[in-house]
Scaffold this motif. Structure first.
Motif, short mmCIF file in Angstrom:
data_model
loop_
_atom_site.label_atom_id
_atom_site.label_comp_id
_atom_site.label_asym_id
_atom_site.label_seq_id
_atom_site.Cartn_x
_atom_site.Cartn_y
_atom_site.Cartn_z
N ALA A 11 0.84 -1.20 0.00
CA ALA A 11 0.00 0.00 0.00
C ALA A 11 0.87 1.25 0.00
O ALA A 11 1.67 1.44 -0.91
CB ALA A 11 -0.95 -0.04 1.19
N ASN A 12 0.76 2.05 1.04
CA ASN A 12 1.44 3.33 1.11
C ASN A 12 2.62 3.34 2.07
O ASN A 12 3.05 4.39 2.53
CB ASN A 12 0.44 4.42 1.53
CG ASN A 12 -0.22 4.08 2.85
OD1 ASN A 12 -0.12 2.96 3.34
ND2 ASN A 12 -0.93 5.04 3.42
N GLY A 13 3.16 2.14 2.40
CA GLY A 13 4.26 2.08 3.35
C GLY A 13 4.82 0.68 3.48
O GLY A 13 4.73 -0.14 2.56
N ARG A 14 5.41 0.41 4.62
CA ARG A 14 5.97 -0.91 4.94
C ARG A 14 5.20 -1.43 6.15
O ARG A 14 5.16 -0.78 7.19
CB ARG A 14 7.45 -0.81 5.24
CG ARG A 14 8.10 -2.16 5.45
CD ARG A 14 9.58 -2.08 5.12
NE ARG A 14 10.23 -3.37 5.25
CZ ARG A 14 10.33 -4.24 4.26
NH1 ARG A 14 9.84 -3.97 3.08
NH2 ARG A 14 10.94 -5.40 4.44
N TYR A 15 4.60 -2.61 5.97
CA TYR A 15 3.73 -3.16 7.00
C TYR A 15 4.26 -4.50 7.50
O TYR A 15 4.91 -5.24 6.78
CB TYR A 15 2.31 -3.34 6.46
CG TYR A 15 1.61 -2.03 6.23
CD1 TYR A 15 0.81 -1.47 7.21
CD2 TYR A 15 1.76 -1.34 5.04
CE1 TYR A 15 0.17 -0.26 7.01
CE2 TYR A 15 1.14 -0.14 4.82
CZ TYR A 15 0.35 0.41 5.81
OH TYR A 15 -0.28 1.61 5.61
N GLY A 77 -3.17 -9.07 12.67
CA GLY A 77 -2.35 -9.84 13.61
C GLY A 77 -1.13 -9.08 14.09
O GLY A 77 -0.75 -9.16 15.26
N SER A 78 -0.52 -8.31 13.21
CA SER A 78 0.68 -7.57 13.62
C SER A 78 0.35 -6.20 14.17
O SER A 78 1.06 -5.69 15.02
CB SER A 78 1.63 -7.41 12.43
OG SER A 78 1.06 -6.52 11.49
N ASN A 79 -0.71 -5.57 13.64
CA ASN A 79 -1.16 -4.28 14.12
C ASN A 79 -0.10 -3.19 13.98
O ASN A 79 -0.05 -2.27 14.78
CB ASN A 79 -1.64 -4.38 15.57
CG ASN A 79 -2.37 -3.13 16.04
OD1 ASN A 79 -3.03 -2.47 15.27
ND2 ASN A 79 -2.21 -2.81 17.30
N ALA A 80 0.78 -3.29 12.97
CA ALA A 80 1.85 -2.30 12.87
C ALA A 80 2.25 -2.04 11.42
O ALA A 80 2.23 -2.94 10.59
CB ALA A 80 3.07 -2.76 13.65
N GLY A 81 2.62 -0.80 11.16
CA GLY A 81 3.13 -0.42 9.86
C GLY A 81 3.93 0.86 9.97
O GLY A 81 3.89 1.56 10.99
N GLY A 85 7.72 7.31 7.38
CA GLY A 85 8.67 7.33 8.48
C GLY A 85 8.06 7.26 9.87
O GLY A 85 8.78 7.31 10.86
N SER A 86 6.76 7.15 9.97
CA SER A 86 6.09 7.08 11.27
C SER A 86 5.43 5.72 11.45
O SER A 86 4.86 5.17 10.51
CB SER A 86 5.01 8.16 11.38
OG SER A 86 5.58 9.43 11.23
N GLU A 87 5.50 5.23 12.68
CA GLU A 87 4.84 3.96 12.99
C GLU A 87 3.35 4.20 13.18
O GLU A 87 2.96 5.17 13.83
CB GLU A 87 5.45 3.33 14.23
CG GLU A 87 4.95 1.93 14.48
CD GLU A 87 5.72 1.21 15.58
OE1 GLU A 87 5.34 0.07 15.88
OE2 GLU A 87 6.67 1.78 16.12
N ILE A 88 2.55 3.31 12.61
CA ILE A 88 1.10 3.43 12.76
C ILE A 88 0.54 2.10 13.26
O ILE A 88 1.14 1.05 13.09
CB ILE A 88 0.40 3.82 11.44
CG1 ILE A 88 0.57 2.73 10.38
CG2 ILE A 88 0.89 5.16 10.94
CD1 ILE A 88 -0.36 2.87 9.20
N GLU A 89 -0.63 2.18 13.91
CA GLU A 89 -1.35 0.99 14.31
C GLU A 89 -2.36 0.65 13.21
O GLU A 89 -2.92 1.55 12.58
CB GLU A 89 -2.07 1.21 15.63
CG GLU A 89 -1.14 1.28 16.81
CD GLU A 89 -1.88 1.33 18.13
OE1 GLU A 89 -3.12 1.09 18.16
OE2 GLU A 89 -1.23 1.61 19.14
N VAL A 90 -2.56 -0.64 13.02
CA VAL A 90 -3.49 -1.09 11.98
C VAL A 90 -4.64 -1.83 12.66
O VAL A 90 -4.50 -2.99 13.02
CB VAL A 90 -2.79 -2.00 10.95
CG1 VAL A 90 -3.77 -2.43 9.87
CG2 VAL A 90 -1.59 -1.30 10.34
#
Length: 190
Positions: A11-15, A77-81, A85-90
């Motif tokens: 998508a728009n980043g690294r997940y 399951g991972s809830n992270a991306g 440059g910013s960490e987000i919750e999924v």
């Protein structure tokens, strides 16, 4: 030890994608009680790589639902991306929106197929994490080792580092001379 979590560009980043047991059970349920092993085989059967790009080789029987749900549940399951440059919750809504926006029919099917297969591959086979190897400290040879090396070399020669420099040492009497070398000056045998 292999990890069952995998990080991928999506998508728009690294997940980060991870299928813990509750997500695996949910995936099997929402995909018609099909096992993740069957989905893995179906997805992998038609998947190939051309350089870094995934290509469809034919013969695969993966279903669109299997692909989309594997990605959605892996995101949950991972809830992270990482985006910009910013960490987000999924969370559930973000995961659904990402899948809707960045998989088939809005993106080529092969992209989603490759991501879904990679998620299942991590869950089933694990991913080897590349960790820095611990620096191995050179063992200082004992006096017995030096004496035995000098004797093995016949006319007596050892190549070693002493005081930070590489030196060839010749012994007239290998046993006696080897014993006179100060071990504090020896960094390691070469």
């Amino acid at each position: 030890m292999p990890d069952t979590r995998v990080e991928l560009d999506f998508a728009n980043g690294r997940y980060s994608f991870w299928l813990p047991l509750p997500r695996v059970l949910e995936l099997e349920r929402v995909c018609g009680n099909k096992s993740i092993f069957q989905m893995y085989d179906e997805m992998g059967a038609g998947l190939g790589m051309q350089g870094e790009a995934p290509v469809y080789m034919g013969g695969g029987s993966a279903k669109v639902t299997d692909i989309r749900e594997t990605i959605r549940l892996g995101l949950l399951g991972s809830n992270a991306g990482f985006v910009d440059g910013s960490e987000i919750e999924v969370g559930p809504i973000t995961a659904r929106n990402l899948v809707d926006e960045y998989t088939f029919p809005n993106r080529p099917m092969i992209e989603g197929l490759h991501i879904a297969w990679s998620i299942l591959h991590a869950a089933i086979s694990g991913i080897s994490l590349k960790k820095k190897r611990p620096r191995i400290r050179k063992r200082i040879p004992s006096r017995e080792y030096l004496r035995a090396s000098a004797i093995r070399n016949g006319c007596g020669g050892l190549l070693m580092r002493i005081g930070g420099r590489r030196r060839q040492i010749h012994f007239s009497n290998p046993c006696a001379d080897a014993m006179r070398i100060d071990q504090g000056d020896i960094e390691g045998a070469i």
